[in-house]
Scaffold this active site. Structure first.
Site, PDB file in Angstrom:
ATOM      1  CG  HIS A  18      -1.895  -1.042   1.386  1.00  0.00           C
ATOM      2  ND1 HIS A  18      -2.051  -1.793   2.530  1.00  0.00           N
ATOM      3  CD2 HIS A  18      -2.840  -1.499   0.512  1.00  0.00           C
ATOM      4  CE1 HIS A  18      -3.041  -2.659   2.370  1.00  0.00           C
ATOM      5  NE2 HIS A  18      -3.525  -2.516   1.146  1.00  0.00           N
ATOM      6  CE  LYS A  42     -22.057  -8.130   9.834  1.00  0.00           C
ATOM      7  NZ  LYS A  42     -21.820  -8.431   8.411  1.00  0.00           N
ATOM      8  NE  ARG A  91      -2.445  -7.753  -4.269  1.00  0.00           N
ATOM      9  CZ  ARG A  91      -3.247  -8.104  -3.290  1.00  0.00           C
ATOM     10  NH1 ARG A  91      -2.801  -8.121  -2.057  1.00  0.00           N
ATOM     11  NH2 ARG A  91      -4.495  -8.461  -3.521  1.00  0.00           N
ATOM     12  CB  SER A 129      -4.363  -6.564   4.733  1.00  0.00           C
ATOM     13  OG  SER A 129      -3.986  -5.325   4.204  1.00  0.00           O
TER      14      SER A 129
END
Ligand code: PNS
Length: 162
Positions: A18, A42, A91, A129
């Site tokens: 990022h 969530k 990517r 991530s």
């Protein structure tokens, strides 16, 4: 006319992939807004305020990089900010289909906004991530793949979790 770009994402957590895209975007556009989606997951590992704090600390010396949050449709946020461009990182080929669908849907929703894809440096082309969280949780080394502040915060979370 100056060009404002929005780089949206969940950034849970921010990775060096990022950071690489944001740095490239800041060179290409007059200003880039890193926009963290609120309510994406969530149960995120990092809260939105934590992600804001990390991103702001990492880019504190780059005045052309702004960090913000958004909710709802991305194109509505981009329109509100009077930005012209959405930046997304690509990517590998595996990213393409989802990104292609999103770019065309966003264009259908607002044809004034262009999506620009940027490739991160190849050493970051396999980082996500999700993988960072998984590898770290299982005791793997993530040094060099995320900013030092993210690595420290991951360690803090591990320590508090016991
Ligand atoms: O980091 P991510 O999870 O790949 O980012 C995905 C993101 C935030 C760009 C996407 O989920 C998004 O734009 N969400 C906002 C809601 C929206 O506009 N959905 C329609 C997209 S075509």
């Amino acid at each position: 006319m100056s060009t404002l770009a929005v780089y949206p994402g969940t950034f849970d957590p921010l990775t060096n992939g990022h950071v690489d895209i944001i740095t490239r975007g800041a060179r290409l556009f007059d200003r880039i807004v890193v926009a963290i989606l609120v309510n994406a997951e969530k149960r995120p590992l990092f809260s939105v305020p934590e992600r804001l704090e990390i991103l702001r600390a990492v880019f504190k010396d780059q005045p052309s990089v702004e960090v913000d949050t958004f909710d709802g449709l991305l194109v509505d946020y981009v329109d509100r900010r009077q930005a012209q461009v959405i930046v997304r990182g690509l990517r590998a080929v595996s990213d393409f289909e989802y990104e292609f669908q999103m770019a065309l849907m966003n264009r259908r929703l607002n044809s004034r906004i262009e999506t620009v894809f940027m490739m991160p440096a190849e050493q970051y082309s396999y980082i996500s991530s999700r993988l960072i969280k998984e590898v770290f949780a299982l005791g793997g080394r993530v040094h060099g793949l995320v900013p030092d502040m993210v690595e420290a915060r991951l360690r803090d979370k591990q320590a508090t979790a016991g």
